[in-house]
Design a protein around this motif. Structure first.
Motif, mmCIF file in Angstrom:
data_model
loop_
_atom_site.group_PDB
_atom_site.id
_atom_site.type_symbol
_atom_site.label_atom_id
_atom_site.label_comp_id
_atom_site.label_asym_id
_atom_site.label_seq_id
_atom_site.Cartn_x
_atom_site.Cartn_y
_atom_site.Cartn_z
ATOM 1 N N LYS A 16 0.924 -1.236 -0.048
ATOM 2 C CA LYS A 16 0.195 0.045 0.000
ATOM 3 C C LYS A 16 0.817 1.245 0.033
ATOM 4 O O LYS A 16 1.939 1.373 0.771
ATOM 5 C CB LYS A 16 -1.055 -0.016 1.340
ATOM 6 N N ILE A 17 0.395 2.334 -0.734
ATOM 7 C CA ILE A 17 1.112 3.571 -0.676
ATOM 8 C C ILE A 17 0.718 4.356 0.621
ATOM 9 O O ILE A 17 -0.415 4.806 0.568
ATOM 10 C CB ILE A 17 1.001 4.239 -2.012
ATOM 11 N N GLN A 18 1.555 4.716 1.377
ATOM 12 C CA GLN A 18 0.976 5.307 2.682
ATOM 13 C C GLN A 18 2.010 6.670 2.822
ATOM 14 O O GLN A 18 3.221 6.199 3.000
ATOM 15 C CB GLN A 18 1.076 4.432 4.000
ATOM 16 N N ASN A 19 1.597 7.695 2.773
ATOM 17 C CA ASN A 19 2.507 8.884 2.733
ATOM 18 C C ASN A 19 3.716 8.636 1.908
ATOM 19 O O ASN A 19 4.713 9.048 2.385
ATOM 20 C CB ASN A 19 3.179 8.937 4.417
ATOM 21 N N GLY A 20 3.466 8.381 0.755
ATOM 22 C CA GLY A 20 4.385 8.295 -0.206
ATOM 23 C C GLY A 20 5.454 7.319 -0.244
ATOM 24 O O GLY A 20 6.294 7.172 -0.947
ATOM 25 N N GLU A 21 5.135 6.350 0.574
ATOM 26 C CA GLU A 21 5.989 5.089 0.861
ATOM 27 C C GLU A 21 5.320 3.629 0.647
ATOM 28 O O GLU A 21 4.173 3.845 1.158
ATOM 29 C CB GLU A 21 6.697 5.118 2.188
ATOM 30 N N TRP A 22 5.827 2.707 0.174
ATOM 31 C CA TRP A 22 5.200 1.424 0.266
ATOM 32 C C TRP A 22 5.228 0.754 1.456
ATOM 33 O O TRP A 22 6.311 0.872 2.467
ATOM 34 C CB TRP A 22 6.380 0.644 -1.025
ATOM 35 N N LYS A 23 4.148 0.105 1.934
ATOM 36 C CA LYS A 23 3.943 -0.581 3.160
ATOM 37 C C LYS A 23 3.329 -1.761 2.774
ATOM 38 O O LYS A 23 2.303 -1.915 2.113
ATOM 39 C CB LYS A 23 3.071 0.221 4.099
ATOM 40 N N GLY A 24 3.934 -3.044 3.311
ATOM 41 C CA GLY A 24 3.206 -4.292 2.980
ATOM 42 C C GLY A 24 2.278 -4.479 3.969
ATOM 43 O O GLY A 24 2.302 -4.252 5.302
ATOM 44 N N VAL A 25 0.866 -4.737 3.546
ATOM 45 C CA VAL A 25 -0.094 -4.560 4.661
ATOM 46 C C VAL A 25 -1.021 -6.002 4.489
ATOM 47 O O VAL A 25 -1.611 -6.271 5.579
ATOM 48 C CB VAL A 25 -1.295 -3.431 4.050
ATOM 49 N N THR A 26 -1.095 -6.648 3.492
ATOM 50 C CA THR A 26 -1.990 -8.040 3.672
ATOM 51 C C THR A 26 -1.350 -8.849 2.537
ATOM 52 O O THR A 26 -0.743 -8.798 1.388
ATOM 53 C CB THR A 26 -3.265 -7.971 3.504
ATOM 54 N N PRO A 27 -1.381 -10.319 2.822
ATOM 55 C CA PRO A 27 -1.116 -11.336 2.005
ATOM 56 C C PRO A 27 -1.932 -11.498 0.493
ATOM 57 O O PRO A 27 -2.845 -11.198 0.480
ATOM 58 C CB PRO A 27 -0.931 -12.861 2.554
ATOM 59 N N ILE A 28 -1.333 -11.956 -0.554
ATOM 60 C CA ILE A 28 -1.972 -12.363 -1.678
ATOM 61 C C ILE A 28 -1.869 -13.645 -1.968
ATOM 62 O O ILE A 28 -0.967 -14.361 -1.673
ATOM 63 C CB ILE A 28 -1.446 -11.090 -2.984
ATOM 64 N N VAL A 29 -2.791 -14.309 -2.782
ATOM 65 C CA VAL A 29 -2.745 -15.475 -3.279
ATOM 66 C C VAL A 29 -2.443 -15.382 -4.718
ATOM 67 O O VAL A 29 -3.165 -14.926 -5.629
ATOM 68 C CB VAL A 29 -4.022 -16.097 -2.964
ATOM 69 N N VAL A 30 -1.611 -16.477 -5.450
ATOM 70 C CA VAL A 30 -1.387 -16.479 -6.916
ATOM 71 C C VAL A 30 -1.850 -17.652 -7.222
ATOM 72 O O VAL A 30 -1.484 -18.630 -6.569
ATOM 73 C CB VAL A 30 0.101 -16.265 -6.911
ATOM 74 N N ASP A 31 -2.791 -17.636 -8.296
ATOM 75 C CA ASP A 31 -2.996 -18.920 -8.833
ATOM 76 C C ASP A 31 -2.268 -19.068 -10.274
ATOM 77 O O ASP A 31 -2.847 -18.349 -11.254
ATOM 78 C CB ASP A 31 -4.696 -18.807 -9.173
ATOM 79 N N PRO A 32 -1.289 -19.734 -10.507
ATOM 80 C CA PRO A 32 -0.452 -19.731 -11.675
ATOM 81 C C PRO A 32 -1.249 -20.293 -12.825
ATOM 82 O O PRO A 32 -1.138 -19.718 -14.102
ATOM 83 C CB PRO A 32 0.682 -20.815 -11.326
ATOM 84 N N ALA A 33 -2.195 -21.295 -12.671
ATOM 85 C CA ALA A 33 -2.962 -21.733 -13.761
ATOM 86 C C ALA A 33 -3.944 -20.722 -14.219
ATOM 87 O O ALA A 33 -4.139 -20.722 -15.543
ATOM 88 C CB ALA A 33 -3.709 -23.204 -13.123
ATOM 89 N N ALA A 34 -4.632 -20.065 -13.539
ATOM 90 C CA ALA A 34 -5.546 -19.189 -13.829
ATOM 91 C C ALA A 34 -4.857 -17.649 -14.159
ATOM 92 O O ALA A 34 -5.446 -16.752 -14.743
ATOM 93 C CB ALA A 34 -6.726 -18.649 -12.796
ATOM 94 N N GLU A 35 -3.689 -17.646 -13.826
ATOM 95 C CA GLU A 35 -2.666 -16.353 -14.170
ATOM 96 C C GLU A 35 -3.423 -15.003 -13.371
ATOM 97 O O GLU A 35 -3.645 -14.058 -13.708
ATOM 98 C CB GLU A 35 -2.734 -16.189 -15.744
ATOM 99 N N THR A 36 -3.665 -15.423 -12.160
ATOM 100 C CA THR A 36 -4.302 -14.366 -11.187
ATOM 101 C C THR A 36 -3.625 -14.074 -9.812
ATOM 102 O O THR A 36 -3.000 -15.291 -9.538
ATOM 103 C CB THR A 36 -5.813 -14.549 -11.200
#
Length: 548
Positions: free
Chosen positions: A466-486
């Motif tokens: 997330k962009i907070q005060n002009g800086e990147w902050k890691g805020v929550t995990p993401i899930v990658v589905d290689p088969a669906a390319e998402t």
């Protein structure tokens, strides 16, 4: 976005409808208001059984599907009575294998359109999902399969494969299969030749490398304006929107303008020669959104502003008894413009694609404008943002990662750069599921900057930043589905992912999917310079975190 893009200036001649006729007057109508009026018009025209009919071909199933898609693409809730009735009507028409039409020659148009509409609704219904998956298999079986013939990879009018495959039918088939794949997952066994690869062969055969145009079928010069747009759209549907056929480049040792170059050299929106008006607008709106984006120009032309201006000028306003306005676009009663229902649907979807202020459950985000700066993310290509459960998206734009800072002791990679958007109709204080369809290279195991490792498995330490005060902050995990390319991320209204910090039913989220070398807990703030690394770049880009 410029105000002129958001507000199309137009003088409407208001036609009396159950009221006395009024004289024409000048007013300012936004795309959002035009679409709201178009939605009202379509709902008013729906038959009691849930269908729509006005196509000169008499194809009720196709007309119903196109109207439904327009309503859903422009943000109408899937719970709305008109959507539910329309879906139930189409489901009732399924014969166990495909959706019949009033003429056997309308098979591909009808089934591509119906699959497209029902795929958008299908995640809400197991029954609809099953029907769509069955219908896609029939449609897949009608793709012409003969690599030695120029028609290989295309579709024809009838419920059978043919060497006479044309791009008009092929576009509808591709749309249906793309939407089924996008909303429901894999529709084809891995060991089969991909329908996308076969379609790419067809598009290559149909392309004129000298002019950048595509025709009705390989070797044909018919319907060039609409078919070149259809080619560009199909290229994006199969993940090749940056291919030379789409945007130009060197092909077979000679310069080619690509489909976009052809459009620049033949730039026109109003009454194009050899093309139905609204079908033409729709073809190019979706194609250009995918290939070059809504912020890029076509040569010196602001294509979004120009297109919306034409649509605004062609809209007809009708006053209801209660004083409210509805809008429709008059069809020509021929070709793929059909009558008022289909023409209105094409117009609404054109604005939903091109105008980022229009609410939609799906937005396509191309690369940032080249003029904004050197693109600093390693994996280029289209991103498609998709929401569920009645949540809609506006303001979707691609942004440069380098515009913001990263403070941490490890390296941060943002393979596809950053996006910004606003989500609407989120449960207050609740969560929204956002799915992003990635470019192919983002999930390839032989691309160093992708989201997967050499085994094709998602890399560790994947998070939404997330962009907070002009800086990147890691805020929550993401899930990658290689088969669906998402990738999929859950964002919380008023939570760390929401820039406005308010639990107000809207999530404002400039952010990016990213990868760090270690867990976020181990990423402490530091005043030391850190590197934004592009492993496969010959000139890595460095970003220094500013000192406190």
């Amino acid at each position: 976005m410029k105000k002129s893009r958001l507000m199309a200036l137009v003088c409407f001649l208001i036609l009396g409808f159950l009221t006395a006729a009024q004289t024409g007057f000048c007013t300012v109508i936004s795309s959002t208001d035009l679409i709201a009026g178009g939605q009202a018009y379509l709902i008013d025209q729906q038959a009691a059984n849930g269908s729509w009919t006005d196509d000169y071909q008499g194809a009720t199933n196709a007309t119903t599907a196109i109207a439904l898609t327009a309503l859903m693409e422009t943000g109408l809730s899937k719970d709305h009575e008109a959507i539910v009735k329309g879906v139930n009507y189409l489901v009732s028409q399924f014969n166990g294998s495909y959706f019949p039409s009033s003429s056997s020659s309308h098979y591909t148009y009808t089934n591509g359109a119906v699959i497209m509409a029902l795929s958008m609704f299908a995640p809400e219904s197991a029954v609809t999902r099953t029907i769509v998956m069955s219908a896609t298999q029939t449609l897949l079986g009608n793709q012409y399969d003969n690599p030695a013939h120029s028609g290989h990879g295309g579709w024809y009018y009838y419920n059978s494969p043919s060497s006479s495959a044309d791009l008009s039918n092929t576009q509808f088939a591709a749309m249906g299969l793309y939407y089924a794949n996008q909303y429901l997952g894999a529709i084809q066994d891995a060991e089969e030749e991909s329908w996308k690869d076969a379609l790419y062969t067809y598009l290559q055969n149909d392309y004129n490398s000298t002019t950048g145009a595509s025709g009705y079928r390989p070797g044909s010069s018919s319907y060039i304006p609409a078919m070149t747009g259809a080619s560009l759209w199909c290229m994006s549907l199969i993940g090749r929107e940056t291919d030379p056929i789409a945007i130009g480049g060197v092909v077979s040792g000679s310069e080619t303008p690509g489909n976009v170059g052809w459009f620049e050299n033949n730039y026109v929106w109003d009454n194009p020669s050899g093309a139905p008006q609204y079908y033409y607008l729709y073809a190019w709106a979706k194609a250009l959104t995918a290939a070059i984006g809504t912020e890029n120009m076509v040569g010196t032309h602001n294509w979004v502003e120009d297109m919306i201006g034409v649509l605004a000028n062609k809209a007809v306003a009708v006053a209801r008894k209660d004083g409210t306005q509805v809008y429709y676009w008059p069809g020509r009663g021929s070709s793929l413009d059909g009558g008022n229902i289909i023409a209105t649907s094409w117009a609404m979807m054109s604005m939903a694609f091109a105008d980022i202020s229009v609410e939609s459950p799906e937005k396509r985000v191309s690369d940032v404008p080249e003029a904004e700066g050197v693109i600093d993310y390693p994996i280029r290509g289209l991103l498609t943002l998709k929401t569920e459960g009645g949540i809609t998206i506006t303001g979707a734009k691609r942004r440069l990662a380098e515009l913001f800072r990263w403070k941490g002791k490890t390296t941060l990679k943002l393979p596809v750069g950053a996006v910004e958007f606003v989500l609407h109709h989120v449960p207050v204080g609740g969560q929204a599921k956002l799915t992003i369809k990635l470019p192919r290279d983002a999930v390839r195991n032989d691309v160093a900057d992708s989201f997967v490792d050499e085994n094709g498995d998602p890399k560790p330490y994947l998070n939404w930043f997330k962009i907070q005060n002009g800086e990147w902050k890691g805020v929550t995990p993401i899930v990658v589905d290689p088969a669906a390319e998402t990738i999929t991320v859950w964002l919380t209204d008023g939570g760390p992912e929401d820039a406005d910090g308010l639990a107000n039913g809207e999530i404002v989220d400039p952010g990016a999917p990213g990868i760090t070398d270690g867990p976020l807990a181990a990423v402490a703030e530091s005043s030391d310079p850190v590197q934004y690394r592009t492993d496969n770049s010959s000139s890595p880009c460095f970003i220094e975190a500013l000192k406190n």
